[in-house]
Design a protein around this motif. Structure first.
Motif, PDB file in Angstrom:
ATOM      1  N   GLY A   1       0.876  -1.150   0.127  1.00 40.60           N
ATOM      2  CA  GLY A   1       0.125   0.169   0.219  1.00 40.60           C
ATOM      3  C   GLY A   1       0.898   1.238  -0.097  1.00 40.60           C
ATOM      4  N   ALA A   2       2.021   1.141   0.657  1.00 43.17           N
ATOM      5  CA  ALA A   2       2.887   2.266   0.711  1.00 43.17           C
ATOM      6  C   ALA A   2       3.559   2.825  -0.589  1.00 43.17           C
ATOM      7  CB  ALA A   2       4.069   2.118   1.852  1.00 43.17           C
ATOM      8  N   SER A   3       3.563   1.653  -1.528  1.00 42.49           N
ATOM      9  CA  SER A   3       4.139   2.066  -2.772  1.00 42.49           C
ATOM     10  C   SER A   3       3.024   2.639  -3.723  1.00 42.49           C
ATOM     11  CB  SER A   3       4.580   0.829  -3.451  1.00 42.49           C
ATOM     12  OG  SER A   3       3.029   0.035  -4.095  1.00 42.49           O
ATOM     13  N   GLY A   4       1.832   3.103  -3.353  1.00 41.25           N
ATOM     14  CA  GLY A   4       1.046   3.835  -4.105  1.00 41.25           C
ATOM     15  C   GLY A   4       0.086   3.214  -5.074  1.00 41.25           C
ATOM     16  N   VAL A   5      -0.151   1.808  -4.999  1.00 45.39           N
ATOM     17  CA  VAL A   5      -0.940   1.155  -5.844  1.00 45.39           C
ATOM     18  C   VAL A   5      -2.492   1.046  -5.401  1.00 45.39           C
ATOM     19  CG1 VAL A   5       0.926  -0.690  -6.247  1.00 45.39           C
ATOM     20  CG2 VAL A   5      -0.698  -1.252  -4.534  1.00 45.39           C
ATOM     21  N   ALA A   6      -3.274   0.825  -6.139  1.00 43.15           N
ATOM     22  CA  ALA A   6      -4.725   0.911  -6.054  1.00 43.15           C
ATOM     23  C   ALA A   6      -5.317  -0.194  -5.041  1.00 43.15           C
ATOM     24  CB  ALA A   6      -5.433   0.585  -7.285  1.00 43.15           C
TER      25      ALA A   6
ATOM     26  N   PRO B   1     -10.576  -4.355   6.468  1.00 43.43           N
ATOM     27  CA  PRO B   1     -10.967  -2.940   6.156  1.00 43.43           C
ATOM     28  C   PRO B   1     -10.982  -2.910   4.457  1.00 43.43           C
ATOM     29  CG  PRO B   1      -9.076  -3.052   7.608  1.00 43.43           C
ATOM     30  CD  PRO B   1      -9.368  -4.295   7.307  1.00 43.43           C
ATOM     31  N   TYR B   2     -10.152  -3.657   3.875  1.00 40.45           N
ATOM     32  CA  TYR B   2     -10.294  -3.688   2.327  1.00 40.45           C
ATOM     33  C   TYR B   2     -11.508  -4.416   1.958  1.00 40.45           C
ATOM     34  CZ  TYR B   2      -5.544  -1.564   2.631  1.00 40.45           C
ATOM     35  OH  TYR B   2      -4.499  -1.043   3.124  1.00 40.45           O
ATOM     36  N   LEU B   3     -11.767  -5.616   2.626  1.00 43.65           N
ATOM     37  CA  LEU B   3     -12.923  -6.369   2.137  1.00 43.65           C
ATOM     38  C   LEU B   3     -14.380  -5.409   2.195  1.00 43.65           C
ATOM     39  CD1 LEU B   3     -12.186  -9.913   3.732  1.00 43.65           C
ATOM     40  CD2 LEU B   3     -12.258  -9.208   1.280  1.00 43.65           C
ATOM     41  N   PHE B   4     -14.195  -4.543   3.489  1.00 43.17           N
ATOM     42  CA  PHE B   4     -15.228  -3.644   3.593  1.00 43.17           C
ATOM     43  C   PHE B   4     -15.315  -2.291   2.915  1.00 43.17           C
ATOM     44  CE2 PHE B   4     -15.895  -6.640   7.024  1.00 43.17           C
ATOM     45  CZ  PHE B   4     -17.054  -6.941   7.069  1.00 43.17           C
ATOM     46  N   GLY B   5     -14.430  -2.420   2.027  1.00 38.30           N
ATOM     47  CA  GLY B   5     -14.432  -0.996   0.853  1.00 38.30           C
ATOM     48  C   GLY B   5     -13.774   0.114   1.517  1.00 38.30           C
ATOM     49  N   LEU B   6     -12.849  -0.050   2.518  1.00 36.44           N
ATOM     50  CA  LEU B   6     -12.136   1.343   3.060  1.00 36.44           C
ATOM     51  C   LEU B   6     -10.765   1.583   2.013  1.00 36.44           C
ATOM     52  CD1 LEU B   6     -12.390   0.743   6.893  1.00 36.44           C
ATOM     53  CD2 LEU B   6     -13.702   2.143   5.338  1.00 36.44           C
ATOM     54  N   HIS B   7     -10.583   2.603   1.834  1.00 37.52           N
ATOM     55  CA  HIS B   7      -9.280   2.949   1.076  1.00 37.52           C
ATOM     56  C   HIS B   7      -8.458   3.809   1.797  1.00 37.52           C
ATOM     57  CE1 HIS B   7     -11.676   1.624  -2.407  1.00 37.52           C
ATOM     58  NE2 HIS B   7     -12.911   2.262  -1.528  1.00 37.52           N
ATOM     59  N   ALA B   8      -7.111   3.638   1.177  1.00 37.53           N
ATOM     60  CA  ALA B   8      -6.098   4.687   1.613  1.00 37.53           C
ATOM     61  C   ALA B   8      -5.837   4.868   2.887  1.00 37.53           C
ATOM     62  CB  ALA B   8      -6.308   6.166   1.066  1.00 37.53           C
ATOM     63  N   LEU B   9      -5.471   6.021   3.614  1.00 34.16           N
ATOM     64  CA  LEU B   9      -5.161   5.843   4.881  1.00 34.16           C
ATOM     65  C   LEU B   9      -6.128   5.454   5.815  1.00 34.16           C
ATOM     66  CD1 LEU B   9      -3.107   9.328   5.220  1.00 34.16           C
ATOM     67  CD2 LEU B   9      -2.249   6.941   5.329  1.00 34.16           C
ATOM     68  N   THR B  10      -7.368   5.607   5.692  1.00 34.21           N
ATOM     69  CA  THR B  10      -8.385   5.006   6.442  1.00 34.21           C
ATOM     70  C   THR B  10      -8.311   3.569   6.761  1.00 34.21           C
ATOM     71  OG1 THR B  10      -9.947   6.728   5.864  1.00 34.21           O
ATOM     72  CG2 THR B  10     -10.882   4.728   6.985  1.00 34.21           C
ATOM     73  N   ALA B  11      -8.102   2.740   5.602  1.00 44.13           N
ATOM     74  CA  ALA B  11      -8.024   1.423   5.653  1.00 44.13           C
ATOM     75  C   ALA B  11      -6.519   1.093   6.318  1.00 44.13           C
ATOM     76  CB  ALA B  11      -7.682   0.759   4.015  1.00 44.13           C
ATOM     77  N   VAL B  12      -5.406   1.606   6.185  1.00 46.76           N
ATOM     78  CA  VAL B  12      -4.258   1.428   6.912  1.00 46.76           C
ATOM     79  C   VAL B  12      -4.239   1.445   8.391  1.00 46.76           C
ATOM     80  CG1 VAL B  12      -1.871   2.221   7.216  1.00 46.76           C
ATOM     81  CG2 VAL B  12      -2.777   2.006   4.908  1.00 46.76           C
ATOM     82  N   PHE B  13      -5.160   2.561   8.891  1.00 51.66           N
ATOM     83  CA  PHE B  13      -5.233   2.761  10.312  1.00 51.66           C
ATOM     84  C   PHE B  13      -6.234   1.684  10.878  1.00 51.66           C
ATOM     85  CE2 PHE B  13      -4.054   7.533   9.288  1.00 51.66           C
ATOM     86  CZ  PHE B  13      -2.897   7.116   9.971  1.00 51.66           C
ATOM     87  N   VAL B  14      -7.400   1.432  10.215  1.00 54.16           N
ATOM     88  CA  VAL B  14      -8.135   0.341  10.780  1.00 54.16           C
ATOM     89  C   VAL B  14      -7.439  -0.863  10.918  1.00 54.16           C
ATOM     90  CG1 VAL B  14     -10.231  -0.906  10.486  1.00 54.16           C
ATOM     91  CG2 VAL B  14     -10.209   1.540  10.153  1.00 54.16           C
TER      92      VAL B  14
ATOM     93  N   THR C   1       8.396  -2.487   7.084  1.00 51.89           N
ATOM     94  CA  THR C   1       8.197  -2.775   5.874  1.00 51.89           C
ATOM     95  C   THR C   1       7.378  -1.833   5.096  1.00 51.89           C
ATOM     96  OG1 THR C   1       7.638  -5.067   6.627  1.00 51.89           O
ATOM     97  CG2 THR C   1       6.589  -4.729   4.396  1.00 51.89           C
ATOM     98  N   TYR C   2       6.502  -1.020   5.924  1.00 49.88           N
ATOM     99  CA  TYR C   2       5.887   0.349   5.314  1.00 49.88           C
ATOM    100  C   TYR C   2       6.901   1.134   4.881  1.00 49.88           C
ATOM    101  CZ  TYR C   2       2.698   4.272   4.965  1.00 49.88           C
ATOM    102  OH  TYR C   2       1.975   5.240   4.602  1.00 49.88           O
ATOM    103  N   LEU C   3       7.922   1.464   5.498  1.00 47.65           N
ATOM    104  CA  LEU C   3       8.921   2.491   5.183  1.00 47.65           C
ATOM    105  C   LEU C   3       9.814   2.107   3.813  1.00 47.65           C
ATOM    106  CD1 LEU C   3      10.482   3.520   8.515  1.00 47.65           C
ATOM    107  CD2 LEU C   3       8.970   4.904   7.081  1.00 47.65           C
ATOM    108  N   LEU C   4      10.051   0.752   3.961  1.00 46.65           N
ATOM    109  CA  LEU C   4      10.708   0.033   2.668  1.00 46.65           C
ATOM    110  C   LEU C   4       9.633   0.270   1.521  1.00 46.65           C
ATOM    111  CD1 LEU C   4      12.250  -3.238   3.968  1.00 46.65           C
ATOM    112  CD2 LEU C   4      13.280  -0.987   3.319  1.00 46.65           C
ATOM    113  N   GLY C   5       8.590   0.080   1.704  1.00 47.71           N
ATOM    114  CA  GLY C   5       7.381   0.095   0.649  1.00 47.71           C
ATOM    115  C   GLY C   5       7.279   1.546   0.185  1.00 47.71           C
ATOM    116  N   HIS C   6       7.366   2.420   1.186  1.00 48.69           N
ATOM    117  CA  HIS C   6       6.931   3.860   0.841  1.00 48.69           C
ATOM    118  C   HIS C   6       8.594   4.361  -0.212  1.00 48.69           C
ATOM    119  CE1 HIS C   6       6.016   8.015   0.851  1.00 48.69           C
ATOM    120  NE2 HIS C   6       7.116   8.221   1.424  1.00 48.69           N
ATOM    121  N   LEU C   7       9.570   3.804   0.231  1.00 50.17           N
ATOM    122  CA  LEU C   7      10.665   4.108  -0.496  1.00 50.17           C
ATOM    123  C   LEU C   7      10.817   3.585  -1.999  1.00 50.17           C
ATOM    124  CD1 LEU C   7      13.576   3.467   2.369  1.00 50.17           C
ATOM    125  CD2 LEU C   7      12.563   5.788   1.082  1.00 50.17           C
TER     126      LEU C   7
END
Length: 363
Positions: free
Chosen positions: A168-173, A296-309, A351-357
């Protein structure tokens, strides 16, 4: 005129003392009831041991009754923790309840209570060890499948959260993240199940290769009593030459019973568990853990909301699994839960930091 030899009356107890004594009395009654409830769900030696512990708590109860005298007052309820243990004991009586009772006994206030006797403090210390002994066999039965279950659940939680956050941190859909999470769940669960099966089967085969052959005792009557290899057998199992010779002589004198030819102790296979059971536990618990960050993704959440949940759900689950391990092992549940949480969040953050990089670099 003879001196007055009458002993002075003991000082009147304070209100604080009376309140404390009444609470101790209520707690002792509640603890005795817990042991009786546990005994009601057991048989044989374990039942007798638990009833013996209940009788010890009754002796402590009589001590506080004697101190209170006519100030006993109305029966009070034990503390909330002891009442909760009684509720669990009446309905379950499992090794988890014994582990909770063991931990409760370690918190006895009698070591620092001036109105308790040294014998009462010593009793409570021994009660901890008695409960520890009763819980040991249940822990041994659970250790194989429980280890696989805890390892599987935590691996599923941490690895799939890390995978989802990294991708997710890499910016994919979001649909790609969901597909990644489901694929990680299936791949990880199958890998865990297969790996656990091979691991446990291999361990059992090693144990079987080291287990003495029970048929060997049948050759004892045919051994030469003056020259035989039985002493070498005992030396190979760790005895020194003198002890081995003495043990071999004793066994041969006893005839063909051959009890000394087998190694005593608990069944190591029981502690390891079966490969199939461990594999099923690993598969199911990995899948159960891995599905949490996907929700969270199964229930349709996206972006940072899905990450935090996802992070919050995984965090709560890690706290729960860590607390369960703490309860079963007799350790502090909150400390074990926080340890699991910090390890899981640490791995996910890396892992999140590596994906973001990677995402920034790819952009």
């Amino acid at each position: 005129m003879s001196p007055d030899t009458t002993e002075p009356n003991p000082p009147e107890p304070s209100k604080a003392q009376i309140r404390r004594w009444r609470q101790y009395l209520a707690d002792e009654r509640a603890e005795a009831a817990v042991y009786r409830d546990l005994a009601g769900r057991r048989a044989g030696e374990e039942k007798e041991i638990l009833l013996g512990l209940a009788e010890a708590e009754t002796r402590h109860e009589r001590h506080w009754i004697d101190l209170l005298g006519d100030r006993v007052g109305k029966p009070r309820r034990g503390d909330a923790h002891t009442r909760f243990l009684g509720f669990l004991a009446r309905r379950f009586g499992s090794v988890f309840v014994l582990a909770l009772v063991q931990r409760a006994e370690t918190r006895s206030p009698y070591d620092s209570e001036p109105d308790a006797t040294p014998e009462m403090a010593a009793d409570e210390r021994i009660h901890v060890e008695v409960i520890r002994g009763l819980a040991t066999h249940g822990r041994s039965r659970l250790s194989g499948s429980f280890r696989a279950a805890v390892f599987g659940a935590n691996d599923g939680l941490v690895s799939n959260l890390s995978l989802i956050l990294g991708v997710g941190a890499s910016g994919v859909a979001s649909n790609i993240i969901l597909l990644t999470g489901v694929a990680g769940l299936l791949a990880g669960a199958l890998s865990m199940g297969a790996g656990e099966y091979v691991s446990v089967r291999s361990q059992r085969e090693l144990l079987e290769a080291s287990t003495p052959d029970p048929e060997a005792r049948h050759v004892l009557p045919d051994l030469n009593i003056d020259a035989n290899e039985l002493a070498l057998l005992y030396r190979s199992r760790g005895m020194n030459p003198h002890e081995a010779e003495a043990q071999a002589s004793a066994v041969l004198r006893e005839g063909s019973s051959g009890q000394g030819a087998e190694s005593p102790g608990r069944d190591e296979h029981e502690a390891v568990g079966t490969g199939f059971r461990a594999a099923i536990s690993s598969f199911c618990f990995f899948a159960a853990g891995a599905v949490v960050p996907v929700l969270p993704y199964l229930f349709g959440l996206h972006a940072l909301t899905a990450v935090f949940v996802a992070a919050a759900l995984v965090g709560l689950t890690l706290l729960g699994t860590g607390a369960i391990v703490g309860l079963l092992s007799g350790g502090p549940p909150l400390q074990r839960g926080l340890r699991q949480l910090m390890i899981g969040y640490g791995a996910a953050a890396v892992t999140y930091l590596l994906g973001h990089l990677v995402g920034v670099g790819g952009a």
